[in-house]
Design an enzyme around this catalytic site. Structure first.
Site, short mmCIF file in Angstrom:
data_model
loop_
_atom_site.label_atom_id
_atom_site.label_comp_id
_atom_site.label_asym_id
_atom_site.label_seq_id
_atom_site.Cartn_x
_atom_site.Cartn_y
_atom_site.Cartn_z
N ASN A 66 0.83 -1.20 0.00
CA ASN A 66 0.00 0.00 0.00
C ASN A 66 0.87 1.25 0.00
OD1 ASN A 66 -0.29 -1.28 2.89
ND2 ASN A 66 -0.91 0.82 3.30
N ASP A 67 0.60 2.23 0.83
CA ASP A 67 1.15 3.58 0.69
C ASP A 67 2.63 3.67 0.29
OD1 ASP A 67 -1.13 3.41 2.21
OD2 ASP A 67 -0.36 4.55 3.89
N PRO A 68 2.94 4.58 -0.64
CA PRO A 68 4.35 4.94 -0.86
C PRO A 68 4.83 5.71 0.36
CG PRO A 68 2.91 6.39 -2.13
CD PRO A 68 2.03 5.37 -1.48
N SER A 127 2.92 4.56 7.92
CA SER A 127 3.46 5.49 6.94
C SER A 127 4.22 6.69 7.52
CB SER A 127 2.32 6.00 6.05
OG SER A 127 1.96 4.94 5.21
#
Ligand code: DQQ
Length: 584
Positions: A66-68, A127
């Protein structure tokens, strides 16, 4: 007897429902932006199914992403970290995977940089962002989860060895956590620190996403030494009824040109952008405004609104994005996560992978100052192979033709359409004024005949159009102006029967003045299960994930169509097959 039958069957239903919920509560825990399937988090892939894997988008060899996180450029190397499940293809067991590249296209996958291990991140390493400190030392700030209730703190990590060109190993010093939530903060909604910027007073500042009583917040913290952080009295910005703000991103943009600016840039002719990922609907919204450095507050411009009626970085499947300043090419680049839309977690388990990163985009302020422009980074063009080109081709009502000679399952296509008049634009129904563009696209679609449009591309199409994903424009005449709708409609993208599959008619409006310039351009990056499109030079971007059964590999086709009564001219069309970069 009948009564008995009824009550016994009701009783049966109750037992059934009771058992169902017991089972379900073990499987699904609904939290934040990810569905959690506890029993599937560690079921590793039997094999990795290739059919819908992308060719030139960023993907690790298998499993969930998922998230960068913390994209950065450091000493000649681009780094991308991202949320990754090393054990399976649904969300869970999250570590910070780490990949490096010299060109943002070809990647080397390294060992994970950060994984939960200490008291301050034992339940999760979520994140965060990177900041390059003035002595050229990178530091990562990330969210640690400290208990099974998802209580969150902010930690830092630093490279173990600055002379390693890839910065393979990262240390999480023992003086973590750096920031714990005070009593006013909801500790389960306190995450995703931004890149830090320095004010004139020499203090570093970061923003952390949060929420209080459904009011989304960008909490502001300041620090002199990057270790001791103090919460500012006011958030940098907040807005009621927007829910939790995940992955905030705050950066300056130039009013003069398309160059990027470092987060700490102070000077004239600058606006600021605040992007938030809204947990309530999982889309990335931004406003453009003024950063009042004296009050340390961000004030969106009058026409720039927070929340779901505001501007989106992408009107499709694109979330938890993060930008960074690239000093090498003096530009700002944004990365965004593109989740799967193919149905139940079972599908991801069978596929052995889930999630990709969208193509990195250069981002800058439109000369109007009202919105951002995004465009695929120029390095992507190095993957262009066979090319076909055509000019000045007319498409009258109901006409369509096939773009042949390139690989239609993996292509980059740029088209410029023109028309001689706006007279045939259909009326914009005033009832639609309160609808989202996506709803209007669902009503009008690509096949219902229009006036000026619908015209555009039918991507990932089967030969006889049993399947296709149209990306197109429809122009409407509203009371005071023309409204240009851009759609990427997944409704007919697959023959596969799966109730759970998400097939939205994604759409956004394009803010262009067609009265002077009777032209509209479209670029689509087609990559097996993704169609990433840029309307009017990057004013409106839409990414769709689609899963054709027939239109795969060599059986995919690409058409240009016009279903409007106004004749459309294709002024230029350039299309290329796209190569596969190195990703190992
Ligand atoms: N994903 C992370 C969180 C963030 C969310 C967890 C956004 O830090 O808020 O994987 O997709």
């Amino acid at each position: 007897m009948e009564l008995f039958m009824k009550s016994s069957s009701l009783w049966g239903l109750e037992i059934y429902l009771f058992c169902f919920f017991i089972v379900l509560s073990n499987i699904i825990k609904v939290f934040a932006s990810h569905n959690i399937f506890l029993d599937l988090q560690s079921s590793s892939a039997i094999s990795v199914k290739n059919v819908h894997r992308t060719g030139f988008h960023f993907q690790p060899p298998k499993n969930w992403i998922n998230d960068p996180n913390a994209p950065m450029y450091y000493n000649g190397v681009y780094h991308l970290f991202y949320q990754y499940n090393p054990k399976g293809s649904v969300w869970g067991n999250i570590v910070w995977a780490h990949s490096v590249s010299k060109d943002l296209i070809n990647w080397i996958h390294l060992e994970p940089a950060i994984y939960p291990s200490k008291k301050f991140d034992k339940y999760g390493a979520w994140s965060g962002s990177a900041t390059i400190l003035p002595n050229n030392k990178p530091v990562i700030l990330y969210t640690g989860v400290v208990d099974s209730h998802d209580s969150q703190v902010q930690n830092y990590a630093i490279p173990a060895n600055l002379s390693d060109p890839f910065l393979r190993k990262w240390i999480k010093p023992n003086n973590n956590p750096l920031i714990v939530p005070d009593n006013s903060i909801n500790k389960t909604e306190f995450r995703d620190p931004t890149t830090a910027w320095m004010g004139q007073d020499g203090l570093w500042r970061i923003v952390i996403g949060s929420m209080r009583k459904h009011r989304g917040m960008a909490l502001l913290y300041r620090s002199r030494d990057f270790i001791k952080w103090a919460k500012a009295q006011h958030p940098l910005h907040s807005s009621p009824h927007t829910g939790n703000w995940e992955c905030p991103d705050f950066f300056p943009v130039s009013l003069k040109n398309t160059n990027g600016l470092d987060a700490s840039y102070r000077g004239k002719n600058v606006k600021h952008v605040l992007k938030n990922s809204l947990d309530v609907n999982r889309f990335d919204y931004y406003t453009i405004g003024m950063y009042d450095t004296k009050k340390d507050r961000y004030i969106p411009d009058n026409n720039s609104i927070d929340g779901s009626k505001g501007l989106r970085l992408d009107y499709g499947n694109f979330y938890a994005s993060k930008s960074f300043y690239d000093p090498m090419k003096n530009r700002r680049i944004v990365w965004g996560w593109t989740n799967e839309s193919d149905g139940l977690p079972d599908d991801e388990i069978k596929k052995g992978w889930a999630g990709i990163q969208a193509i990195p985009r250069k981002v800058w302020l439109d000369p109007s100052g009202k919105q951002l422009i995004q465009w695929p980074i120029e390095e992507l063009e190095t993957l262009r192979k066979q090319k076909i080109q055509l000019n000045n081709k007319k498409l009258s009502k109901g006409e369509m033709f096939e773009v042949e000679g390139i690989s239609a399952s993996q292509a980059d296509i740029e088209v410029s359409f023109s028309f001689s008049s706006l007279n045939k634009a259909e009326q914009f129904d005033p009832k639609w004024a309160d609808l989202y563009a996506q709803d209007v696209c669902a009503i009008k679609g690509s096949t219902i005949q229009g006036g000026l449009g619908p015209f555009g591309l039918a991507t990932l199409a089967s030969k006889n159009l049993e399947e296709y994903t149209p990306v197109f424009f429809r122009v409407f005449k509203a009371q005071k102006n023309y409204k240009v709708l851009m759609c990427s409609n997944a409704r007919r993208s697959t023959m596969r029967q799966n109730e759970a599959m998400y097939k939205p008619s994604f759409a956004g409006y394009v803010d262009v003045d067609l009265v002077d310039m009777k032209k509209l351009s479209l670029r689509s990056l087609i990559d097996n299960s993704v169609v990433e499109s840029f309307g009017a030079g990057g004013k409106t971007c839409i990414t769709s994930r689609v899963y054709p059964m027939l239109a795969i590999h060599n059986n995919a086709h690409l058409f240009v169509f016009n279903n409007g009564s106004e004749t459309i001219t294709i002024e230029t069309l350039n299309a290329w097959s796209m190569d596969v970069p190195k990703m190992h």
